[in-house]
Design an enzyme around this catalytic site. Sequence first.
Site: not given
Ligand code: AMP
Length: 114
Positions: A31, A94, A100
């Site tokens: 996102i 994280q 992910h």
């Molecule tokens: P992390 O910091 O490795 O936990 O990354 C989490 C990622 O999830 C971040 O890059 C966010 O931009 C992404 N994210 C959070 N919510 C959503 C969503 N609803 N759709 C797509 N990506 C998301």
Amino acid sequence: MSDCIFCNIIAGEIPSKKIYEDDDMLAFHDISPQAPVHFLVIPKKHIPNVMEAKPEDALLLGKLLHKAQTLLAEQGCAEKGGRFVVNCKSDGMQTVEHIHLHVFGGRSLGWPPG
Ligand code: AMP
Ligand code: ZN
């Protein structure tokens, strides 16, 4: 898990820009993209982080990485490659507690991370 944003995306309760789905995993655009290509590959199984993955999760996690390779190539990045990142817990920054794999491509990426 009902309070997990990525489990809710898997369940279709939160919309996502889906790239790929099968019985084991889902891939969708981040996102908040940090590169021209930035998508996430997640297992449908709720595993909070790499430190909590079990030996029986090894095949599943390997499948994520291999599918990420295929999807990055489909996004036009086969020749120049990109980066595959799994942040873990607080020192890894994280923010979503469901494993992910970040996949980045489309530009030269800095190293080392800050
Ligand atoms: P992390 O910091 O490795 O936990 O990354 C989490 C990622 O999830 C971040 O890059 C966010 O931009 C992404 N994210 C959070 N919510 C959503 C969503 N609803 N759709 C797509 N990506 C998301
Ligand atoms: Zn989850």
